[in-house]
Design an enzyme around this catalytic site. Structure first.
Site, PDB file in Angstrom:
ATOM      1  N   SER A 227      -7.007   2.399  82.901  1.00 11.03           N
ATOM      2  CA  SER A 227      -7.710   1.191  82.777  1.00 11.03           C
ATOM      3  C   SER A 227      -7.770   0.909  81.277  1.00 11.03           C
ATOM      4  O   SER A 227      -7.977   1.661  80.396  1.00 11.03           O
ATOM      5  CB  SER A 227      -8.988   1.537  83.321  1.00 11.03           C
ATOM      6  N   ASP A 228      -8.050  -0.355  80.772  1.00  6.79           N
ATOM      7  CA  ASP A 228      -8.384  -0.558  79.486  1.00  6.79           C
ATOM      8  C   ASP A 228      -9.826  -0.065  79.495  1.00  6.79           C
ATOM      9  O   ASP A 228     -10.616   0.335  80.495  1.00  6.79           O
ATOM     10  CB  ASP A 228      -8.351  -2.196  79.077  1.00  6.79           C
ATOM     11  N   TRP A 229     -10.451   0.519  78.065  1.00  8.54           N
ATOM     12  CA  TRP A 229     -11.263   1.120  77.915  1.00  8.54           C
ATOM     13  C   TRP A 229     -12.718   0.354  78.314  1.00  8.54           C
ATOM     14  O   TRP A 229     -13.199  -0.301  77.790  1.00  8.54           O
ATOM     15  CB  TRP A 229     -11.626   1.584  76.274  1.00  8.54           C
TER      16      TRP A 229
END
Ligand code: BGC
Length: 754
Positions: A227-229
């Site tokens: 996932s993106d952060w």
């Protein structure tokens, strides 16, 4: 690491592997021999934080080499540069104990206002994909894994964590997905990072179509999705969709949700196992101890790799390269305080930093030239800028040439927000105009991550060097171009419009009330400007050199059933060595959908000595001619005429060849909703219907029908079921139903050139 037997792991242990331990690392299970690995930014250097962590580049990181950001690599049009940037980052990744270096970003520059355009390559999917794939190949050859990002349709910073990008499928397939597709299918990245945003209402991190059907099903991706952060909303939906590793961690909260969901039967344990297996594969990337890199060697590389990203936009009256024995006034704060990278998660703490001023002084001395310097403005707009302007004008008026460094500061553009205008800060525009008035020989060097407007001062200056953001070696690279030590060879990877309003996304960017509508469809960047005949300041693909090139002898061989081979001869007709970019576009109106006037389908960069000529082969595959057909749900090469064009940019075609392709033998399924025109024009049903009708008509009726051709035209767009209702079931229903059946069995498709 050998894949552990998952039956030896408890559900709790498995769930724990699906989210980070902290900001930059995964959890370990020493008893099972599972190590923790580090994932960190990326893409143009390693941002390894030793103290406080963040994903916005606020806290410090250990010094590493800041290579040219993607905006510069994009302008190089050179996959070798992208590969060497990747390889350098990969080597440093190993030295910093990093398993995955987050990047590259291959999102399309939809609007010049996107605050993060500096981290993306281009407005064109082919250029973005080729460079992205080269970066990943270079990076992974060094043993560090990649994370191609941000998947998908993340083309703005405004509301990036919740906006829904509302994009039709043809546009996704033709513009926003192909760069990811190329990277995945050609370079096999260890991970793909899903984006924050929604796509047509569904979060990327919970999007089964995106992460499973397309990425794994169609593209055969075998790595892990990260996932993106902070991009995870509903973790259970995420696991179901194929979102494997949540970063950073959630201090066990979502791990527990996964455990509960499995226990209550809401989530199949097999899906958890599949994600765990993919995450564990990444452990093989855990770097060996003791790797090092040579700081000076890598700084030299940063300089070399920056040069090809510089685009010479204007060079009147032979202003450049700078002659010897000159009095040079260097003006503008960016000469001494370089803007060499963008703000946010990709922010690198550089090991060295060249300033253009220092490098110009060094090279001027060797050429018997003298340098004065005046800042002219302050980067943050503070202090008495009018006094600085007066000093700068003084310096300019007593020099042979003025070289002004202008651009955008971190305040004007960064990850996290978009710009609202294309213009340079007003103090800089005033300075440019005043200097140009004081010295007829004025050269402008720009430092900016996103396109800036050149209007209001463009015609006042002799030369414009677009220096983008070039990394820590950019100062030297710029000095080399100014003095002609290297010949500029960068070309625009994005259009410079006259006005922001000319950009096709203008009315739909950055969206409203939670939605951004990609209303311009496939007409992004030059695809729009060329199709709608909208004049621009500098077109996509544009770039000058200190030498000249000619293009001759274009031939196109279409004998291969799966594409074509173009061959063209380029010659350096000037007197200095230089690099030329051969740009091959395909233009067609074939098919049932509106096609852009031309689209980049192949390119190659070649270095030529003065007088040297070379014949270049450029392969065009099936996709070079295809569009995405939403009715059939696949790529289609329509039968018809195609023009193969070589351009020095997207608006200047210097050689052209016409070819005719037989295209795919398409049989579209008919329904009662299909129009009368569809039915009669259909290759299978049409002739049968015509024959039936003619046979049923008396000679008088046939003559009447002939005379009434216009009347037929009027019913052409009527759905068949309506037509039948109006004409008292004039065609027997059983006959139509049997034809519907026949149209469902389609022959196999191939692109067969005529
Ligand atoms: C950015 C990513 C980056 C991540 C980790 C996010 O805010 O969108 O590109 O890799 O942070 O720093």
């Amino acid at each position: 690491m050998n894949a552990p037997d998952l039956t030896t792991l408890t559900l709790e242990e498995k769930a724990s592997l699906l989210s980070g331990r902290d900001f930059w690392s995964t959890k370990e299970i020493p008893e099972a021999g599972i190590p923790s690995i580090v994932l960190t930014d990326g893409p143009h250097g390693i941002r390894r934080q030793a103290g406080a962590s963040d994903h916005l580049g606020i806290h410090d990181s250990l010094p590493s080499t800041c290579l040219p950001p993607a905006v510069a690599v994009g302008s190089s049009w050179n996959p070798d540069i992208a590969a060497r940037v990747g390889a350098t980052v990969g080597r440093e990744g190993r030295a910093f104990g990093v398993a995955i270096a987050l990047g590259p970003g291959v999102n399309i520059k939809r609007s010049p206002l996107c605050g993060r355009n500096f981290e993306y390559y281009s407005e064109d999917p082919l250029l973005s994909g080729v460079l992205g794939a080269a970066h990943v190949t270079g990076l992974q050859a060094e043993g560090t894994g990649a994370s191609v990002k941000h998947f998908a349709a993340n083309n703005q910073e405004t509301e990036r964590m919740r906006i829904s990008a509302d994009v039709d499928e043809r546009t996704l397939r033709e513009i926003y997905l192909p760069a990811f597709e190329r990277v995945v299918t050609e370079a096999n990245p260890a991970t793909v990072m899903c984006s924050y945003n929604k796509i047509n209402g569904f979060y990327a991190s919970e999007n089964t179509w995106l992460l499973t059907d397309l990425l794994r099903g169609e593209w055969n991706f075998r790595g892990a999705v990260v996932s993106d952060w902070g991009a995870v909303g509903n973790r259970i939906e995420g696991v179901k969709a194929g979102m494997d590793l949540e970063m950073p961690g959630s201090v066990g909260k979502t791990d527990q949700q996964i455990i509960d969901a499995v226990r209550s039967g809401v989530l199949e344990e097999d899906l958890v196992d599949a994600s765990v297996r993919r995450v564990l594969e990444l452990s093989n990337l855990a770097p060996a101890e003791g790797a090092r890199f040579d700081v000076d060697d890598h700084h030299a590389l940063a300089r070399e790799l920056a040069t090809e990203g510089i685009v010479l936009l204007r060079n009147e009256n032979g202003a450049l390269p700078l002659p010897t024995g000159q009095q040079i006034a260097v003006i503008g704060a960016f000469a001494d305080t370089p803007r060499f990278q963008g703000g946010g998660s990709s922010h690198i703490n550089p090991t060295r930093l060249d300033t253009a001023l220092h490098e110009i002084r060094g090279q001027a001395q060797l050429r018997n030239s003298r340098v004065t310097y005046a800042p002219g403005f302050t980067v943050d707009g503070s202090g008495d800028e009018s006094a600085l302007l007066v000093d700068a004008v003084d310096a300019a008026s007593s020099a042979d040439v003025a070289v002004v460094f202008a651009g955008l500061g971190d305040r004007e553009e960064s990850e996290g927000f978009d710009r609202d205008a294309l213009t340079l800060p007003p103090a800089q525009v005033a300075l440019l105009k005043a200097v140009a008035k004081a010295n007829p020989r004025t050269v402008v060097v720009l430092s900016n991550g996103g396109v800036v407007s050149l209007e209001g001062w463009h015609d006042d200056v002799d030369a414009i060097v677009e220096g983008w953001l070039l990394g820590q070696g950019g100062g030297r690279a710029i000095a080399d171009v100014l003095f002609g030590t290297t010949n500029p060879s960068g070309h625009l990877a994005e259009t410079i419009p006259f006005r922001l309003e000319d950009n096709p996304s203008y009315l739909n960017f950055p969206g409203e009330q939670g939605h951004v509508r990609y209303g311009e469809g496939v007409f992004v960047g030059y695809r729009y400007y060329e199709s709608a005949n909208v004049p621009v300041r500098y077109p996509f693909g544009y770039g000058l050199s200190y030498t000249q090139f000619t293009t001759t002898g274009l031939t196109v061989d279409t004998k291969d059933v799966d594409g074509a081979l173009a061959r063209v001869t380029v010659k350096n007709t000037g007197d200095s060595v230089g690099k030329h970019v051969v740009q091959l576009y395909v233009s067609t109106t074939a098919g049932p959908v509106r096609r852009p006037v031309r689209e980049l389908r192949a390119f190659a960069k070649v270095e030529l000595q003065p007088g040297e000529e070379r014949t270049i082969d450029l392969a065009l595959d099936r996709r070079a001619f295809a569009y995405w057909d939403v009715e059939l749900g696949r790529w289609v090469v329509p039968a018809g005429d195609y023009s193969i064009q070589v351009g020095t940019d997207s608006s200047t075609i210097v050689a052209e060849k016409a070819v005719t392709l037989q295209g795919d033998p398409i049989v579209r399924p008919l329904t009662m909703q299909s129009t009368v025109g569809d039915w009669f024009g259909h290759p299978v049903a049409g002739p049968v219907l015509m024959q039936g009708l003619t046979a049923a008509m008396s000679p008088e009726q046939a003559e009447q029908a002939d005379q009434n051709a216009d009347g037929l035209k009027m019913v052409e767009s009527m759905p068949m079921h309506q037509f039948l209702a109006f004409t008292g079931d004039s065609i027997p229903l059983e006959c139509l139903e049997s034809l519907v059946e026949q149209t469902r069995t389609e022959p196999a498709t191939t692109a067969v050139p005529a």
